[in-house]
Motif scaffolding. Structure first.
Motif: not given
Length: 284
Positions: A25, A222-224, A238, A241-242
């Protein structure tokens, strides 16, 4: 030896003339100092193995570069590069009847000309590496007749015979029982400390990152891409989120030790059920 990645990213072409979007990402950036360990965490399909191949030059970055001691990796000759970098892929049972000793001697390839046979000093180096990881007694056994953990240790020994300054490992503890996982983790931590070897390890296990890592690189589709210390990177929010799962971070003190772990909340047991277990135990 310091290893760095500057603005690295990669894609696989879907078709001959169709360029796919970048896997990560955001671009990958990190610096790993000598003797430090970095854990790469991410769910299945996040591109962890691809990332290791890009770092080592087995894949060419589509964007960015790897620097080894400040020099772009493509400026190194392959022979010199693999004297300094050891790459340990995921262990699979060997289809050929190599002995453990023969497997490890293959790691001396950067020091042996293409037409030469291994010499006495190459076998001595192999035996020293096998002793380093604790399996010298298996030197003459077939790779087909050892356990998965023993084979993984042999693959680590194969990289050590070239005296690498950087060790890069792809899920070295996967598919192993708990005891073999601990042996692998302890071996890696000792090698980094005693020989000042920098290590990069892909892992599915947050607990292993807590034990091993000086820094963590976390990736997901699609993640930083996030890189930092264990404490600042592996937060509950986090990880949720991941990995798309609720986890609780737990610190537990006992004597001179601190245990740091993350546990999925879905695996928690209701308090009443636990109390019943203790009551049953008291009556035994």
């Amino acid at each position: 030896m310091k290893i760095e990645v500057h603005d690295g990213n990669f894609f696989y072409a879907k078709k001959k003339r169709d360029v796919a979007p970048f896997i990560y990402g955001t671009d990958i950036n990190f610096t790993l100092e000598p003797g430090h360990i970095m854990a790469i965490l991410g769910p299945n399909g996040a591109g962890k193995t691809t990332l290791l191949k890009c770092i080592t030059g087995l894949h060419d970055w589509k964007k960015g570069t790897t620097l080894v001691d400040g020099q772009p990796i493509n400026k190194w000759s392959q022979k010199e590069l693999w004297k300094h970098i050891g790459y340990v892929p995921q262990a699979h049972k060997m289809v050929f009847g190599f002995s453990i000793e023969e497997l490890v001697v293959m790691g001396r390839a950067p020091y042996i000309s293409s037409l030469a046979q291994p010499k006495k000093e190459d076998y001595e180096a192999a035996h020293k590496a096998l002793e380093e990881v604790g399996i010298l007694h298996l030197a003459k056994k077939s790779c087909n007749h050892v356990s998965g953990g023993e084979l993984q240790l042999a693959l680590i020994a194969r990289t050590l015979v070239s005296n690498p300054k950087v060790l890069i490992l792809d899920e070295p503890e996967s598919h192993l029982d708990i005891q073999k996982q601990v042996i692998i983790l302890q071996t890696l931590k000792r090698l980094a400390k005693e020989h000042n070897i920098s290590c990069i390890i892909n892992t599915h296990y947050p607990n292993h990152a807590f034990y091993l890592a000086d820094q963590v690189l976390m990736i997901a589709k699609e993640k930083k891409a996030v890189c930092g210390t264990v404490a600042e990177t592996m937060t509950e929010s986090r990880m949720r989120e991941y990995f798309n799962i609720e986890l609780r971070k737990i610190l537990y003190d006992q004597d001179d030790y601190v245990f740091e772990t993350m546990i999925p909340t879905e695996l928690a047991t209701q308090r009443e059920a636990v109390e019943c277990r203790f009551n049953d135990f008291d009556h035994v």
